[in-house]
Scaffold this motif. Structure first.
Motif, PDB file in Angstrom:
ATOM      1  N   VAL A  24      -6.949  64.395  83.643  1.00 52.50           N
ATOM      2  CA  VAL A  24      -7.672  63.328  82.955  1.00 52.50           C
ATOM      3  C   VAL A  24      -6.606  62.479  82.284  1.00 52.50           C
ATOM      4  CG1 VAL A  24      -9.297  62.759  81.112  1.00 52.50           C
ATOM      5  CG2 VAL A  24      -9.669  64.814  82.506  1.00 52.50           C
ATOM      6  N   TYR A  25      -6.623  61.179  82.574  1.00 49.66           N
ATOM      7  CA  TYR A  25      -5.634  60.245  82.036  1.00 49.66           C
ATOM      8  C   TYR A  25      -6.257  59.451  80.894  1.00 49.66           C
ATOM      9  CZ  TYR A  25      -3.203  61.359  86.357  1.00 49.66           C
ATOM     10  OH  TYR A  25      -2.580  62.022  87.392  1.00 49.66           O
ATOM     11  N   VAL A  26      -5.606  59.503  79.725  1.00 52.83           N
ATOM     12  CA  VAL A  26      -6.104  58.818  78.527  1.00 52.83           C
ATOM     13  C   VAL A  26      -5.021  57.869  78.015  1.00 52.83           C
ATOM     14  CG1 VAL A  26      -6.784  59.162  76.110  1.00 52.83           C
ATOM     15  CG2 VAL A  26      -7.613  60.728  77.875  1.00 52.83           C
ATOM     16  N   ASP A  27      -5.435  56.706  77.565  1.00 53.38           N
ATOM     17  CA  ASP A  27      -4.547  55.790  76.859  1.00 53.38           C
ATOM     18  C   ASP A  27      -5.423  54.942  75.953  1.00 53.38           C
ATOM     19  OD1 ASP A  27      -1.371  54.974  77.619  1.00 53.38           O
ATOM     20  OD2 ASP A  27      -2.441  53.581  76.317  1.00 53.38           O
ATOM     21  N   ASN A  28      -4.803  54.308  74.957  1.00 52.53           N
ATOM     22  CA  ASN A  28      -5.588  53.510  74.018  1.00 52.53           C
ATOM     23  C   ASN A  28      -5.684  52.044  74.449  1.00 52.53           C
ATOM     24  OD1 ASN A  28      -3.003  52.600  73.468  1.00 52.53           O
ATOM     25  ND2 ASN A  28      -3.165  52.831  71.255  1.00 52.53           N
ATOM     26  N   ARG A  29      -5.247  51.768  75.671  1.00 58.33           N
ATOM     27  CA  ARG A  29      -5.264  50.391  76.149  1.00 58.33           C
ATOM     28  C   ARG A  29      -5.447  50.344  77.651  1.00 58.33           C
ATOM     29  NH1 ARG A  29       0.702  49.529  77.198  1.00 58.33           N
ATOM     30  NH2 ARG A  29       1.331  51.671  77.390  1.00 58.33           N
ATOM     31  N   VAL A  30      -5.875  49.186  78.127  1.00 57.26           N
ATOM     32  CA  VAL A  30      -5.961  48.900  79.555  1.00 57.26           C
ATOM     33  C   VAL A  30      -5.119  47.653  79.790  1.00 57.26           C
ATOM     34  CG1 VAL A  30      -7.474  48.183  81.437  1.00 57.26           C
ATOM     35  CG2 VAL A  30      -8.258  49.894  79.793  1.00 57.26           C
ATOM     36  N   ASP A  54      -7.181  60.935  68.053  1.00 54.14           N
ATOM     37  CA  ASP A  54      -8.617  61.220  67.912  1.00 54.14           C
ATOM     38  C   ASP A  54      -9.232  61.341  69.308  1.00 54.14           C
ATOM     39  OD1 ASP A  54     -11.128  61.615  66.791  1.00 54.14           O
ATOM     40  OD2 ASP A  54     -11.520  59.474  66.567  1.00 54.14           O
ATOM     41  N   LEU A  55      -8.897  62.417  69.999  1.00 61.38           N
ATOM     42  CA  LEU A  55      -9.332  62.599  71.386  1.00 61.38           C
ATOM     43  C   LEU A  55     -10.805  62.995  71.471  1.00 61.38           C
ATOM     44  CD1 LEU A  55      -6.143  64.480  72.595  1.00 61.38           C
ATOM     45  CD2 LEU A  55      -6.839  62.157  73.252  1.00 61.38           C
ATOM     46  N   PRO A  56     -11.524  62.464  72.463  1.00 59.32           N
ATOM     47  CA  PRO A  56     -12.964  62.716  72.588  1.00 59.32           C
ATOM     48  C   PRO A  56     -13.301  63.988  73.369  1.00 59.32           C
ATOM     49  CG  PRO A  56     -12.309  61.126  74.235  1.00 59.32           C
ATOM     50  CD  PRO A  56     -11.072  61.448  73.418  1.00 59.32           C
ATOM     51  N   PHE A  57     -12.590  65.070  73.094  1.00 57.67           N
ATOM     52  CA  PHE A  57     -12.804  66.331  73.802  1.00 57.67           C
ATOM     53  C   PHE A  57     -12.993  67.461  72.796  1.00 57.67           C
ATOM     54  CE2 PHE A  57      -9.704  63.774  76.252  1.00 57.67           C
ATOM     55  CZ  PHE A  57     -10.512  63.464  77.334  1.00 57.67           C
ATOM     56  N   GLY A  58     -13.674  68.496  73.240  1.00 50.32           N
ATOM     57  CA  GLY A  58     -13.870  69.660  72.392  1.00 50.32           C
ATOM     58  C   GLY A  58     -12.597  70.482  72.251  1.00 50.32           C
ATOM     59  N   ASP A  59     -12.620  71.383  71.298  1.00 54.38           N
ATOM     60  CA  ASP A  59     -11.506  72.317  71.097  1.00 54.38           C
ATOM     61  C   ASP A  59     -11.287  73.141  72.361  1.00 54.38           C
ATOM     62  OD1 ASP A  59     -11.698  71.368  68.515  1.00 54.38           O
ATOM     63  OD2 ASP A  59     -12.288  73.272  67.615  1.00 54.38           O
ATOM     64  N   LYS A  60     -10.025  73.450  72.653  1.00 53.09           N
ATOM     65  CA  LYS A  60      -9.633  74.354  73.741  1.00 53.09           C
ATOM     66  C   LYS A  60     -10.181  73.934  75.106  1.00 53.09           C
ATOM     67  CE  LYS A  60      -9.374  78.197  70.508  1.00 53.09           C
ATOM     68  NZ  LYS A  60      -9.711  79.599  70.243  1.00 53.09           N
ATOM     69  N   THR A  61     -10.145  72.642  75.392  1.00 53.21           N
ATOM     70  CA  THR A  61     -10.696  72.117  76.644  1.00 53.21           C
ATOM     71  C   THR A  61      -9.712  72.195  77.814  1.00 53.21           C
ATOM     72  OG1 THR A  61     -12.082  70.578  75.403  1.00 53.21           O
ATOM     73  CG2 THR A  61     -11.720  70.052  77.700  1.00 53.21           C
ATOM     74  N   PHE A  62      -8.403  72.080  77.559  1.00 49.15           N
ATOM     75  CA  PHE A  62      -7.421  71.932  78.640  1.00 49.15           C
ATOM     76  C   PHE A  62      -6.417  73.081  78.669  1.00 49.15           C
ATOM     77  CE2 PHE A  62      -8.887  67.708  77.466  1.00 49.15           C
ATOM     78  CZ  PHE A  62      -9.274  67.211  78.701  1.00 49.15           C
ATOM     79  N   LYS A  63      -5.926  73.382  79.871  1.00 44.20           N
ATOM     80  CA  LYS A  63      -4.901  74.412  80.073  1.00 44.20           C
ATOM     81  C   LYS A  63      -3.491  73.835  79.912  1.00 44.20           C
ATOM     82  CE  LYS A  63      -7.914  77.515  81.243  1.00 44.20           C
ATOM     83  NZ  LYS A  63      -8.264  78.552  80.289  1.00 44.20           N
ATOM     84  N   LEU A  64      -3.349  72.533  80.234  1.00 43.82           N
ATOM     85  CA  LEU A  64      -2.067  71.853  80.150  1.00 43.82           C
ATOM     86  C   LEU A  64      -2.304  70.479  79.544  1.00 43.82           C
ATOM     87  CD1 LEU A  64       0.990  71.508  80.926  1.00 43.82           C
ATOM     88  CD2 LEU A  64       0.187  70.655  83.133  1.00 43.82           C
TER      89      LEU A  64
END
Length: 166
Positions: A24-30, A54-64
Motif C-alpha cells: 500500500v503506497y501512501v503519501d500526503n500529496r499527488v 496520522d495514518l488511516p490504519f488500525g494498530d498492527k496492520t502491516f508486517k513490513l
C-alpha cells in the motif's frame, strides 16, 4: 489488507516493482506525471493520500513498513527537489518522531520497519535522538555515503529488549 506499507512513497524511486501488489503506497500529496525540466519527469501517485504522522490504519496492520520521510529543509516549496522528495518544516524533529511512532503503531508484532534517511542536511544522530530509538542494523550508501538504510523490529511489550527469547 496488504502486508507492506510505504508510508511516504513519493515517486517510488527505490522500488523495483513500482506497482508491487503486496504494498500500500501512501503519501500526503499527488503530483501528476509531468516534465518539470527537460527530460526530468516526476509523478507521485499514492494509493492513499494521508499524512505519515496520522495514518488511516488500525494498530498492527502491516508486517513490513517502509519509512522514507522527506529530509530537506532548504528546498523551496515549488522546487524540483521538494516536488521529488518532499520537504521538512522547522518542526522536523517532532514530525519525524511522530511519523516513526505512527509507523511502529501500524506495524505488527515482530514486524520490520525499514527507515531510510539521507543526511545531506540533518545528521543521522539528530534523527535517532528525535525518534529515541536505535536500529538493529543498517547500511550506508550513495555517492557520499550519506544515505542510511536502517532496520527496526517491533517487539511486543512483554518481549521488549529480549529479541532472542521470541
Amino acid at each position: 489488507m496488504k502486508p507492506i506499507l510505504d508510508a511516504c512513497c513519493g515517486s517510488r524511486m527505490f522500488w523495483f516493482d513500482k506497482q508491487n501488489p503486496a504494498a500500500v503506497y501512501v503519501d500526503n500529496r499527488v503530483v501528476p506525471h509531468h516534465e518539470y525540466y527537460k527530460n526530468r519527469y516526476v509523478e507521485v501517485a499514492p494509493d492513499i493520500v494521508a499524512d505519515f504522522t496520522d495514518l488511516p490504519f488500525g494498530d498492527k496492520t502491516f508486517k513490513l513498513v517502509v519509512f522514507d520521510p522527506p529530509h530537506l529543509k532548504w528546498a523551496g516549496p515549488t522546487s524540483w527537489m521538494a516536488l521529488k522528495y518532499g520537504r521538512l518544516e522547522d518542526n522536523w524533529p517532532d514530525m519525524i518522531r511522530d511519523g516513526f511512532n505512527e509507523c511502529m503503531r501500524v506495524l505488527d508484532d515482530y514486524g520490520t520497519l525499514i527507515f531510510k534517511w539521507s543526511e545531506v542536511e540533518i545528521p543521522l544522530r539528530k534523527v535517532l535522538k528525535a525518534i529515541d530509538a536505535s536500529p538493529l542494523f543498517g547500511h550506508r550508501s550513495g555517492k557520499h555515503n550519506n544515505t542510511h538504510w536502517m532496520a527496526f523490529m517491533k517487539f511486543p511489550i512483554e518481549a521488549e529488549g529480549k529479541p532472542h527469547e521470541a
